[in-house]
Design a protein around this motif. Structure first.
Motif, PDB file in Angstrom:
ATOM      1  N   ASP A 184     -12.412  -4.718 -10.320  1.00  0.00           N
ATOM      2  CA  ASP A 184     -11.380  -4.189 -11.459  1.00  0.00           C
ATOM      3  C   ASP A 184     -10.487  -5.138 -11.698  1.00  0.00           C
ATOM      4  OD1 ASP A 184     -12.164  -0.981 -11.617  1.00  0.00           O
ATOM      5  OD2 ASP A 184     -12.393  -1.665  -9.555  1.00  0.00           O
ATOM      6  N   GLN A 185     -10.708  -6.455 -11.538  1.00  0.00           N
ATOM      7  CA  GLN A 185     -10.063  -7.875 -12.112  1.00  0.00           C
ATOM      8  C   GLN A 185      -9.226  -7.307 -13.319  1.00  0.00           C
ATOM      9  OE1 GLN A 185      -8.317 -10.476  -9.894  1.00  0.00           O
ATOM     10  NE2 GLN A 185      -7.158  -9.894 -12.023  1.00  0.00           N
ATOM     11  N   ALA A 186     -10.084  -7.004 -14.277  1.00  0.00           N
ATOM     12  CA  ALA A 186      -9.856  -6.906 -15.783  1.00  0.00           C
ATOM     13  C   ALA A 186      -8.496  -5.881 -15.906  1.00  0.00           C
ATOM     14  CB  ALA A 186     -10.921  -6.701 -16.603  1.00  0.00           C
ATOM     15  N   GLN A 187      -8.410  -4.912 -15.049  1.00  0.00           N
ATOM     16  CA  GLN A 187      -7.500  -3.923 -15.271  1.00  0.00           C
ATOM     17  C   GLN A 187      -6.268  -4.472 -14.059  1.00  0.00           C
ATOM     18  OE1 GLN A 187     -10.891  -2.830 -15.028  1.00  0.00           O
ATOM     19  NE2 GLN A 187     -10.642  -2.916 -17.106  1.00  0.00           N
ATOM     20  N   LEU A 188      -6.365  -5.323 -13.603  1.00  0.00           N
ATOM     21  CA  LEU A 188      -5.112  -5.552 -12.772  1.00  0.00           C
ATOM     22  C   LEU A 188      -3.748  -6.636 -13.233  1.00  0.00           C
ATOM     23  CD1 LEU A 188      -7.260  -6.687  -9.139  1.00  0.00           C
ATOM     24  CD2 LEU A 188      -6.031  -4.486  -9.771  1.00  0.00           C
ATOM     25  N   ARG A 189      -2.712  -6.524 -12.830  1.00  0.00           N
ATOM     26  CA  ARG A 189      -1.938  -7.200 -13.287  1.00  0.00           C
ATOM     27  C   ARG A 189      -1.775  -8.362 -12.687  1.00  0.00           C
ATOM     28  NH1 ARG A 189       3.346  -3.423 -13.269  1.00  0.00           N
ATOM     29  NH2 ARG A 189       4.079  -5.258 -14.305  1.00  0.00           N
ATOM     30  N   VAL A 190      -2.275  -8.832 -11.498  1.00  0.00           N
ATOM     31  CA  VAL A 190      -2.245  -9.934 -10.707  1.00  0.00           C
ATOM     32  C   VAL A 190      -3.824 -10.351 -10.126  1.00  0.00           C
ATOM     33  CG1 VAL A 190       0.216  -9.517 -10.054  1.00  0.00           C
ATOM     34  CG2 VAL A 190      -1.742  -8.751  -8.494  1.00  0.00           C
ATOM     35  N   PRO A 191      -3.896 -11.499  -9.908  1.00  0.00           N
ATOM     36  CA  PRO A 191      -5.198 -11.726  -9.438  1.00  0.00           C
ATOM     37  C   PRO A 191      -5.782 -11.095  -8.051  1.00  0.00           C
ATOM     38  CG  PRO A 191      -3.967 -13.801  -9.892  1.00  0.00           C
ATOM     39  CD  PRO A 191      -3.199 -12.533  -9.951  1.00  0.00           C
ATOM     40  N   ALA A 192      -6.989 -10.724  -7.906  1.00  0.00           N
ATOM     41  CA  ALA A 192      -7.434  -9.822  -6.844  1.00  0.00           C
ATOM     42  C   ALA A 192      -6.802 -10.259  -5.637  1.00  0.00           C
ATOM     43  CB  ALA A 192      -8.765  -9.800  -6.671  1.00  0.00           C
ATOM     44  N   PRO A 193      -6.675 -11.542  -5.014  1.00  0.00           N
ATOM     45  CA  PRO A 193      -6.111 -12.091  -3.991  1.00  0.00           C
ATOM     46  C   PRO A 193      -4.607 -11.604  -3.488  1.00  0.00           C
ATOM     47  CG  PRO A 193      -7.473 -13.965  -4.796  1.00  0.00           C
ATOM     48  CD  PRO A 193      -7.158 -12.886  -5.639  1.00  0.00           C
ATOM     49  N   ALA A 194      -3.867 -11.730  -4.797  1.00  0.00           N
ATOM     50  CA  ALA A 194      -2.438 -11.315  -4.707  1.00  0.00           C
ATOM     51  C   ALA A 194      -2.367  -9.904  -4.533  1.00  0.00           C
ATOM     52  CB  ALA A 194      -1.862 -11.836  -6.156  1.00  0.00           C
ATOM     53  N   ALA A 195      -3.115  -8.857  -5.020  1.00  0.00           N
ATOM     54  CA  ALA A 195      -3.272  -7.739  -5.012  1.00  0.00           C
ATOM     55  C   ALA A 195      -3.667  -7.088  -3.552  1.00  0.00           C
ATOM     56  CB  ALA A 195      -4.351  -6.911  -5.907  1.00  0.00           C
ATOM     57  N   ALA A 196      -4.615  -7.857  -3.008  1.00  0.00           N
ATOM     58  CA  ALA A 196      -5.062  -7.881  -1.616  1.00  0.00           C
ATOM     59  C   ALA A 196      -3.727  -8.031  -0.709  1.00  0.00           C
ATOM     60  CB  ALA A 196      -6.073  -8.582  -1.315  1.00  0.00           C
ATOM     61  N   GLU A 197      -2.983  -9.156  -0.883  1.00  0.00           N
ATOM     62  CA  GLU A 197      -1.937  -9.325   0.090  1.00  0.00           C
ATOM     63  C   GLU A 197      -0.735  -8.317  -0.399  1.00  0.00           C
ATOM     64  OE1 GLU A 197       0.730 -13.201   1.287  1.00  0.00           O
ATOM     65  OE2 GLU A 197      -1.178 -13.561   0.171  1.00  0.00           O
ATOM     66  N   VAL A 198      -0.443  -8.015  -1.250  1.00  0.00           N
ATOM     67  CA  VAL A 198       0.393  -6.929  -1.417  1.00  0.00           C
ATOM     68  C   VAL A 198      -0.167  -5.597  -0.748  1.00  0.00           C
ATOM     69  CG1 VAL A 198       1.860  -5.355  -2.906  1.00  0.00           C
ATOM     70  CG2 VAL A 198       1.576  -7.805  -3.511  1.00  0.00           C
ATOM     71  N   PHE A 199      -1.237  -5.153  -0.880  1.00  0.00           N
ATOM     72  CA  PHE A 199      -1.648  -4.129  -0.353  1.00  0.00           C
ATOM     73  C   PHE A 199      -1.716  -4.017   1.273  1.00  0.00           C
ATOM     74  CE2 PHE A 199      -5.708  -1.835   1.453  1.00  0.00           C
ATOM     75  CZ  PHE A 199      -5.418  -0.470   0.854  1.00  0.00           C
ATOM     76  N   LEU A 200      -2.086  -5.173   1.794  1.00  0.00           N
ATOM     77  CA  LEU A 200      -1.811  -5.315   3.284  1.00  0.00           C
ATOM     78  C   LEU A 200      -0.643  -5.063   3.544  1.00  0.00           C
ATOM     79  CD1 LEU A 200      -4.606  -8.224   4.226  1.00  0.00           C
ATOM     80  CD2 LEU A 200      -4.871  -5.686   4.793  1.00  0.00           C
ATOM     81  N   GLY A 201       0.362  -5.821   2.995  1.00  0.00           N
ATOM     82  CA  GLY A 201       1.993  -5.476   3.166  1.00  0.00           C
ATOM     83  C   GLY A 201       2.271  -3.829   3.229  1.00  0.00           C
ATOM     84  N   PHE A 202       1.629  -3.088   2.141  1.00  0.00           N
ATOM     85  CA  PHE A 202       2.051  -1.785   2.380  1.00  0.00           C
ATOM     86  C   PHE A 202       1.333  -1.146   3.574  1.00  0.00           C
ATOM     87  CE2 PHE A 202       2.781   0.711  -1.521  1.00  0.00           C
ATOM     88  CZ  PHE A 202       3.482  -0.197  -2.348  1.00  0.00           C
ATOM     89  N   MET A 203       0.027  -1.576   4.012  1.00  0.00           N
ATOM     90  CA  MET A 203      -0.219  -1.055   5.272  1.00  0.00           C
ATOM     91  C   MET A 203       0.509  -1.381   6.597  1.00  0.00           C
ATOM     92  SD  MET A 203      -2.761   0.745   4.285  1.00  0.00           S
ATOM     93  CE  MET A 203      -1.906   0.810   2.473  1.00  0.00           C
ATOM     94  N   PHE A 204       1.085  -2.697   6.409  1.00  0.00           N
ATOM     95  CA  PHE A 204       1.480  -3.242   7.698  1.00  0.00           C
ATOM     96  C   PHE A 204       3.012  -2.495   7.756  1.00  0.00           C
ATOM     97  CE2 PHE A 204       4.347  -6.391   9.693  1.00  0.00           C
ATOM     98  CZ  PHE A 204       3.587  -6.463  10.880  1.00  0.00           C
ATOM     99  N   ALA A 205       3.680  -1.954   6.365  1.00  0.00           N
ATOM    100  CA  ALA A 205       5.003  -1.525   6.539  1.00  0.00           C
ATOM    101  C   ALA A 205       4.850  -0.252   6.994  1.00  0.00           C
ATOM    102  CB  ALA A 205       5.387  -1.565   5.360  1.00  0.00           C
ATOM    103  N   ARG A 206       3.728   0.425   6.601  1.00  0.00           N
ATOM    104  CA  ARG A 206       3.701   1.868   7.068  1.00  0.00           C
ATOM    105  C   ARG A 206       3.704   2.169   8.597  1.00  0.00           C
ATOM    106  NH1 ARG A 206      -2.028   5.437   7.027  1.00  0.00           N
ATOM    107  NH2 ARG A 206      -1.053   7.580   7.161  1.00  0.00           N
ATOM    108  N   GLY A 207       3.099   1.350   9.250  1.00  0.00           N
ATOM    109  CA  GLY A 207       3.082   1.556  10.703  1.00  0.00           C
ATOM    110  C   GLY A 207       4.234   1.104  11.406  1.00  0.00           C
ATOM    111  N   ARG A 208       5.352   0.472  10.628  1.00  0.00           N
ATOM    112  CA  ARG A 208       6.317  -0.143  11.182  1.00  0.00           C
ATOM    113  C   ARG A 208       7.697   0.750  10.965  1.00  0.00           C
ATOM    114  NH1 ARG A 208       6.044  -5.173  13.747  1.00  0.00           N
ATOM    115  NH2 ARG A 208       8.302  -5.573  13.282  1.00  0.00           N
ATOM    116  N   SER A 209       7.572   1.404   9.944  1.00  0.00           N
ATOM    117  CA  SER A 209       8.523   2.420   9.342  1.00  0.00           C
ATOM    118  C   SER A 209       8.445   3.804   9.549  1.00  0.00           C
ATOM    119  CB  SER A 209       9.016   1.945   7.922  1.00  0.00           C
ATOM    120  OG  SER A 209       9.881   2.904   7.232  1.00  0.00           O
ATOM    121  N   PRO A 210       9.567   4.518  10.264  1.00  0.00           N
ATOM    122  CA  PRO A 210       9.467   5.999  10.450  1.00  0.00           C
ATOM    123  C   PRO A 210       9.526   6.613   9.090  1.00  0.00           C
ATOM    124  CG  PRO A 210      11.669   5.082  11.028  1.00  0.00           C
ATOM    125  CD  PRO A 210      10.558   3.814  10.869  1.00  0.00           C
ATOM    126  N   LEU A 211       9.913   6.059   7.931  1.00  0.00           N
ATOM    127  CA  LEU A 211       9.908   6.835   6.684  1.00  0.00           C
ATOM    128  C   LEU A 211       8.638   6.945   5.934  1.00  0.00           C
ATOM    129  CD1 LEU A 211      13.224   5.033   5.366  1.00  0.00           C
ATOM    130  CD2 LEU A 211      13.045   7.202   6.261  1.00  0.00           C
TER     131      LEU A 211
END
Length: 202
Positions: free
Chosen positions: A156-183
């Protein structure tokens, strides 16, 4: 009709590496439950072996615990799962499966490390050096995980606002933050993926 006097054939024994692997797999949930208070007798009973067998492949309990820590941190199982996710699915479905796999990995890792810390065994952190093989392996593992996630974005690279590797890094950041924040700890994985893909606005 079988010959009762014929010698029995013994099943082939495990190699040292196979036995170590079996013991570590058995020990992991016990370490997650009891932390450093787990005993080799408990592990031996769970594995269905004699306690002496543990000490034939591990020097002592400390070496076994170190092997459990290494396994908890090892993302090989996670990467293997990510690489089996079908790219024929819609992106949201791919990311939902990836999110659940990533959270499973973080959960197993947190259970082992958290239990050890709670029983008085904090992780020893040393400054990385150029000769530190552990740091090299960790960097390689993180890079492999990001690559596996980026591959899920690539169709889906054509529909992404950033390159796939950058999207992957942000996505992993989301996942990591989910486990560390009570919110965000109670936010469902599907809702988190939707938030990642479409933003916070309704």
């Amino acid at each position: 009709m079988t010959d009762s006097n014929a010698p029995r054939r013994r099943a082939p024994g495990m190699s040292t590496e196979q036995r170590r692997e079996m013991i570590v797999q058995t020990a992991l949930p016990l370490v997650a439950e009891y932390g450093s208070n787990v005993t080799t007798a408990q592990i031996a009973r769970a594995a269905g072996i004699g306690e002496a067998t543990i000490f034939r492949v591990f020097a002592d309990k400390e070496e076994l615990i170190q092997a459990c820590i290494a396994r908890a941190l090892d993302p090989t199982q996670l990467i293997d799962h990510l690489e089996t996710i079908s790219l024929e699915q819609p992106l949201a479905d791919r990311l939902l499966e990836a999110a659940e796999a990533v959270q499973g990995h973080f959960g197993r890792m947190g259970a082992v490390l958290g239990s050890l810390a709670a029983t008085g065994r904090p992780l020893q952190r040393t400054p990385p050096t150029a000769e530190d093989g552990r740091r090299v392996r960790r960097d390689e593992s993180q890079a492999a995980t990001k690559t596996a996630i980026a591959d899920l974005f690539q169709p889906d690279q054509a529909q992404l606002r950033v390159p796939a590797p950058a999207a992957a890094e942000v996505f992993l950041g989301f996942m990591f933050a989910r486990g560390r924040s009570p919110l965000t700890a109670d936010v469902e994985a599907a809702d988190l993926v939707d938030l990642f893909l479409h933003g916070a606005l309704k």
